[in-house]
Design an enzyme around this catalytic site. Structure first.
Site, short mmCIF file in Angstrom:
data_model
loop_
_atom_site.label_atom_id
_atom_site.label_comp_id
_atom_site.label_asym_id
_atom_site.label_seq_id
_atom_site.Cartn_x
_atom_site.Cartn_y
_atom_site.Cartn_z
N ASP A 72 40.44 -0.39 -10.68
CA ASP A 72 40.13 -0.10 -12.08
C ASP A 72 41.24 -0.56 -13.01
O ASP A 72 42.30 -0.99 -12.57
CB ASP A 72 39.88 1.41 -12.27
CG ASP A 72 40.83 2.27 -11.44
OD1 ASP A 72 41.99 1.85 -11.24
OD2 ASP A 72 40.44 3.36 -11.00
N ASP A 141 39.07 16.49 -9.46
CA ASP A 141 37.64 16.82 -9.55
C ASP A 141 36.80 15.98 -8.59
O ASP A 141 35.58 15.93 -8.71
CB ASP A 141 37.14 16.65 -10.98
CG ASP A 141 37.34 15.23 -11.52
OD1 ASP A 141 37.79 14.35 -10.75
OD2 ASP A 141 37.03 14.99 -12.71
N HIS A 143 36.82 12.66 -8.16
CA HIS A 143 36.41 11.30 -8.54
C HIS A 143 37.18 10.25 -7.73
O HIS A 143 38.35 10.44 -7.40
CB HIS A 143 36.57 11.07 -10.05
CG HIS A 143 37.98 10.93 -10.54
ND1 HIS A 143 38.64 11.95 -11.19
CD2 HIS A 143 38.85 9.89 -10.50
CE1 HIS A 143 39.85 11.54 -11.53
NE2 HIS A 143 40.01 10.30 -11.11
N GLU A 148 33.76 9.31 -12.49
CA GLU A 148 33.90 10.72 -12.83
C GLU A 148 32.69 11.52 -12.34
O GLU A 148 31.67 10.94 -11.96
CB GLU A 148 34.05 10.85 -14.36
CG GLU A 148 35.20 10.05 -14.96
CD GLU A 148 36.56 10.70 -14.78
OE1 GLU A 148 36.74 11.48 -13.82
OE2 GLU A 148 37.45 10.44 -15.60
#
Length: 266
Positions: A72, A141, A143, A148
């Site tokens: 990314d 979380d 991801h 996400e």
């Protein structure tokens, strides 16, 4: 799925580096047939990059015929910004090994047409057939890359809006100021990751414990995108003791016994 339960984060880095080096060496890459390696950024893989550099300096692995694709990149910060993922990779890895500049592939967060840039990246990956090994980390979380919670598990490289939790977590790299953290990023998709021949995810720290539990003991769930690893035929998670806190004791015991030979020496 394989789970490699280790004691400390430093051991996670060394195990992952040794695994990558073995995969490259067993592949015997050439200019015509390079080994294709997917790479992440962030705090977790730093120990792995350090260990890989040491293996390279010791003559135990070469990156001359390795092609890399990063996961990314932020949108809207200059490529030479100290917190761009391009800068991160050169500072922490590329500048220290013998990888060829032409073999480094990074998303361009400043491209005029972001959708075209994402398609270009997907096409470039496909031009090599597949990624042989994709290393990644995981967010608190769950991801993976910037996929996400509620991301499609068949998603491809695209633009993503970063959650406030992710921006808060990443603000530690921006002098603790969330306002400096970009709101958008380009990221490979979950489907892009699952296309890799092998996926290795590194998990360290107690703050990742719920994500590890979701990945290993939970159901496949788009709210925990790391859980998609359960669908992959060759997935391995390498984790330290603090990140194992939410796992059942019998789960850790099972994998510790199963991987005993592979954990020796680490």
């Amino acid at each position: 799925m394989r789970l490699i339960p280790l004691a400390q984060a430093a051991q996670v880095g060394k195990w992952a580096a040794a695994h990558i080096a073995k995969r490259i060496n067993d592949f015997k890459p050439t200019a015509e047939r390079p080994f294709v390696l997917g790479l992440p950024t962030g705090g977790t893989p730093l120990a792995t990059y350090k260990a890989l550099i040491e293996l390279y300096q010791a003559g135990e692995v070469s990156f001359e015929h390795v092609v890399t694709f990063n996961m990314d990149e932020y949108i809207g910060i200059p490529a030479d910004h100290p917190e761009s993922y391009r800068s991160f990779m050169y500072t922490n890895f590329f500048n220290h090994v013998n990888i060829q500049e032409a073999n480094i592939n990074l998303l361009n967060g400043n491209a005029e047409d972001h959708e075209a840039e994402c398609q270009r990246y997907e096409d470039k990956i496909k031009s090599y057939g597949k990624i042989n090994l994709f290393m990644g980390g995981v967010g608190n979380d769950g991801h993976i890359a910037f996929n996400e919670p509620a991301s499609s598990l068949s998603s491809r490289t695209r633009i993503k809006t970063l959650t406030e939790d992710t921006r808060i977590a990443n603000s530690r790299f921006f002098d603790g100021d969330i306002n400096q953290v970009p709101k958008y990023a380009l990221t490979i998709g979950v489907g892009t990751l699952l296309d890799a021949e092998e996926v290795m995810i590194l998990v360290t720290g107690h703050n990742k414990a719920l994500a590890l539990e979701a990945a290993v003991e939970g159901s496949v769930n788009h709210l925990w995108t790391v859980s998609a690893l359960q669908l992959h035929p060759k997935a391995v998670i390498v984790c330290d003791e603090p990140s194992q806190q939410e796992l059942k004791v019998k789960t850790v015991k099972y994998f510790s016994e199963l991987e005993a030979e592979n954990i020796k020496g680490f």
